[in-house]
Design an enzyme around this catalytic site. Sequence first.
Site, PDB file in Angstrom:
ATOM      1  N   LYS A  92       0.809  -1.229   0.000  1.00  0.00           N
ATOM      2  CA  LYS A  92       0.000   0.000   0.000  1.00  0.00           C
ATOM      3  C   LYS A  92       0.837   1.272   0.000  1.00  0.00           C
ATOM      4  O   LYS A  92       0.346   2.331  -0.375  1.00  0.00           O
ATOM      5  CB  LYS A  92      -0.943   0.000   1.207  1.00  0.00           C
ATOM      6  CG  LYS A  92      -2.008  -1.064   1.098  1.00  0.00           C
ATOM      7  CD  LYS A  92      -2.973  -1.008   2.253  1.00  0.00           C
ATOM      8  CE  LYS A  92      -3.884  -2.211   2.196  1.00  0.00           C
ATOM      9  NZ  LYS A  92      -4.929  -2.149   3.203  1.00  0.00           N
ATOM     10  N   ASP A  95      -9.674   2.532   3.065  1.00  0.00           N
ATOM     11  CA  ASP A  95      -9.617   1.749   4.309  1.00  0.00           C
ATOM     12  C   ASP A  95     -10.208   2.526   5.483  1.00  0.00           C
ATOM     13  O   ASP A  95     -10.938   1.972   6.306  1.00  0.00           O
ATOM     14  CB  ASP A  95      -8.165   1.381   4.650  1.00  0.00           C
ATOM     15  CG  ASP A  95      -7.641   0.240   3.807  1.00  0.00           C
ATOM     16  OD1 ASP A  95      -8.447  -0.599   3.348  1.00  0.00           O
ATOM     17  OD2 ASP A  95      -6.413   0.163   3.608  1.00  0.00           O
TER      18      ASP A  95
HETATM   19  P1  NDP Z   1       1.532  -3.986   6.684  1.00  0.00           P
HETATM   20  O1  NDP Z   1       2.398  -5.077   6.177  1.00  0.00           O
HETATM   21  O2  NDP Z   1       1.635  -2.637   6.091  1.00  0.00           O
HETATM   22  O3  NDP Z   1       1.806  -3.817   8.270  1.00  0.00           O
HETATM   23  C1  NDP Z   1       1.831  -4.944   9.105  1.00  0.00           C
HETATM   24  C2  NDP Z   1       1.762  -4.493  10.560  1.00  0.00           C
HETATM   25  O4  NDP Z   1       1.641  -5.663  11.373  1.00  0.00           O
HETATM   26  C3  NDP Z   1       3.011  -3.758  11.055  1.00  0.00           C
HETATM   27  O5  NDP Z   1       2.622  -2.835  12.041  1.00  0.00           O
HETATM   28  C4  NDP Z   1       3.838  -4.900  11.663  1.00  0.00           C
HETATM   29  O6  NDP Z   1       4.755  -4.472  12.657  1.00  0.00           O
HETATM   30  C5  NDP Z   1       2.743  -5.709  12.312  1.00  0.00           C
HETATM   31  N1  NDP Z   1       3.075  -7.104  12.541  1.00  0.00           N
HETATM   32  C6  NDP Z   1       3.249  -8.069  11.627  1.00  0.00           C
HETATM   33  N2  NDP Z   1       3.503  -9.253  12.227  1.00  0.00           N
HETATM   34  C7  NDP Z   1       3.492  -9.018  13.555  1.00  0.00           C
HETATM   35  C8  NDP Z   1       3.685  -9.851  14.701  1.00  0.00           C
HETATM   36  N3  NDP Z   1       3.956 -11.143  14.594  1.00  0.00           N
HETATM   37  N4  NDP Z   1       3.578  -9.288  15.918  1.00  0.00           N
HETATM   38  C9  NDP Z   1       3.296  -7.974  16.033  1.00  0.00           C
HETATM   39  N5  NDP Z   1       3.114  -7.132  15.000  1.00  0.00           N
HETATM   40  C10 NDP Z   1       3.206  -7.653  13.765  1.00  0.00           C
HETATM   41  O7  NDP Z   1       0.041  -4.553   6.609  1.00  0.00           O
HETATM   42  P2  NDP Z   1      -1.332  -3.713   6.579  1.00  0.00           P
HETATM   43  O8  NDP Z   1      -1.212  -2.614   7.546  1.00  0.00           O
HETATM   44  O9  NDP Z   1      -1.736  -3.409   5.205  1.00  0.00           O
HETATM   45  O10 NDP Z   1      -2.399  -4.816   7.099  1.00  0.00           O
HETATM   46  C11 NDP Z   1      -2.448  -5.176   8.457  1.00  0.00           C
HETATM   47  C12 NDP Z   1      -3.618  -6.149   8.698  1.00  0.00           C
HETATM   48  O11 NDP Z   1      -4.859  -5.496   8.467  1.00  0.00           O
HETATM   49  C13 NDP Z   1      -3.594  -7.369   7.759  1.00  0.00           C
HETATM   50  O12 NDP Z   1      -3.931  -8.503   8.518  1.00  0.00           O
HETATM   51  C14 NDP Z   1      -4.669  -7.064   6.750  1.00  0.00           C
HETATM   52  O13 NDP Z   1      -5.254  -8.245   6.232  1.00  0.00           O
HETATM   53  C15 NDP Z   1      -5.664  -6.292   7.608  1.00  0.00           C
HETATM   54  N6  NDP Z   1      -6.500  -5.404   6.817  1.00  0.00           N
HETATM   55  C16 NDP Z   1      -7.841  -5.600   6.858  1.00  0.00           C
HETATM   56  C17 NDP Z   1      -8.656  -4.781   6.149  1.00  0.00           C
HETATM   57  C18 NDP Z   1     -10.114  -5.004   6.201  1.00  0.00           C
HETATM   58  O14 NDP Z   1     -10.809  -4.491   5.343  1.00  0.00           O
HETATM   59  N7  NDP Z   1     -10.617  -5.733   7.174  1.00  0.00           N
HETATM   60  C19 NDP Z   1      -8.142  -3.684   5.303  1.00  0.00           C
HETATM   61  C20 NDP Z   1      -6.713  -3.552   5.353  1.00  0.00           C
HETATM   62  C21 NDP Z   1      -5.945  -4.404   6.076  1.00  0.00           C
HETATM   63  P3  NDP Z   1       6.254  -3.952  12.239  1.00  0.00           P
HETATM   64  O15 NDP Z   1       6.091  -2.540  11.825  1.00  0.00           O
HETATM   65  O16 NDP Z   1       7.026  -4.117  13.494  1.00  0.00           O
HETATM   66  O17 NDP Z   1       6.725  -4.860  11.132  1.00  0.00           O
END
Ligand code: NDP
Length: 291
Positions: free
Chosen positions: A73, A109
């Site tokens: 994104k 979003d």
């Molecule tokens: P990004 O890859 O941009 O960000 C991922 C985030 O999750 C970061 O803050 C990362 O932390 C954190 N993270 C990943 N793994 C872990 C872990 N094991 N423990 C703690 N923190 C973790 O993804 P998005 O922001 O685009 O998406 C995030 C979630 O939201 C996804 O599951 C996606 O499917 C969901 N989503 C749902 C939507 C809906 O319509 N319901 C719309 C958009 C997203 P760090 O910065 O430390 O890596």
Amino acid sequence: MAQFSLSDPATCYAVIGDPVAHSLSPAMQNAALTALGRPERYGLFHVLEADLPAFAEFARKNLAGFNITVPHKQAIIPLLDAVSPEAAAVGSVNTVTVRGGRLHGDSTDGYGLLAALAESFGFRPEGGSVLILGAGGAAQAVAGELARHGVRRLVIANRTVAKAEALAARCAASGAVAAEAVALTDAAALRRVVPECEVVIQATSAGLKDREQVPVEPAVLRGARGIFDMIYHETAIQRFAREQRIPCADGRGMLLHQGAKSLSLWLGVPAPLAAMKEALDGAIARRARGE
Ligand code: NDP
């Protein structure tokens, strides 16, 4: 470099991501297109980050619009010709409209989230306090939307604290919201903040692939007044909330409303919400049965 092609020439819309096979958007958007009597179809493309430029060129010539999911994104933005002020403000694009070969980015979003929070908890952002777990693309969009709609306090908790700090600083720069950053591992700070917030938004991808994975020790959420988990299948966090009788919603309402807004941007007509919701619920139920 990957070569992209259309297996079905009616495919005019699509979702891209890595991974993307889990996406429920095709089921929901194809139901919408059918309900509207449109001939176009909505597909999906697995796109690695290195192949984003090639996909952008493919989309210019072959698609009318596409959605972007994890983790592209932010990376998509430099490849676009224009970005809406809302998407620019949150630094995240989940919807691209193709017009005359030009790529225009939007973020739906935040809109989807506010619609879902209102539906699930009767939550209105004005003057509210919200804890967001995560600082990725979705969390950025959500924080920007909440700040723009008048929340008083935002607490951003992330695994990588520097990203939480950067997001909190961006939100605070608007001047209207008190924003702070916390480490996801700081249980004492989280225990204090959780009951002070009207809603906790789980916006990390922990639990997306492995349903038992949690972003934070669930016990720190014990005093929560409401938990909105952006993941749309059942996760350990949602199970915990139910056991604790904490009002909880999964991410399907957000998926529904962000998808409806994307479709309206592409087609210029109201989205058929009932048909989309029915398709989404059906697809989630089939997945839960392992079909
Ligand atoms: P990004 O890859 O941009 O960000 C991922 C985030 O999750 C970061 O803050 C990362 O932390 C954190 N993270 C990943 N793994 C872990 C872990 N094991 N423990 C703690 N923190 C973790 O993804 P998005 O922001 O685009 O998406 C995030 C979630 O939201 C996804 O599951 C996606 O499917 C969901 N989503 C749902 C939507 C809906 O319509 N319901 C719309 C958009 C997203 P760090 O910065 O430390 O890596």
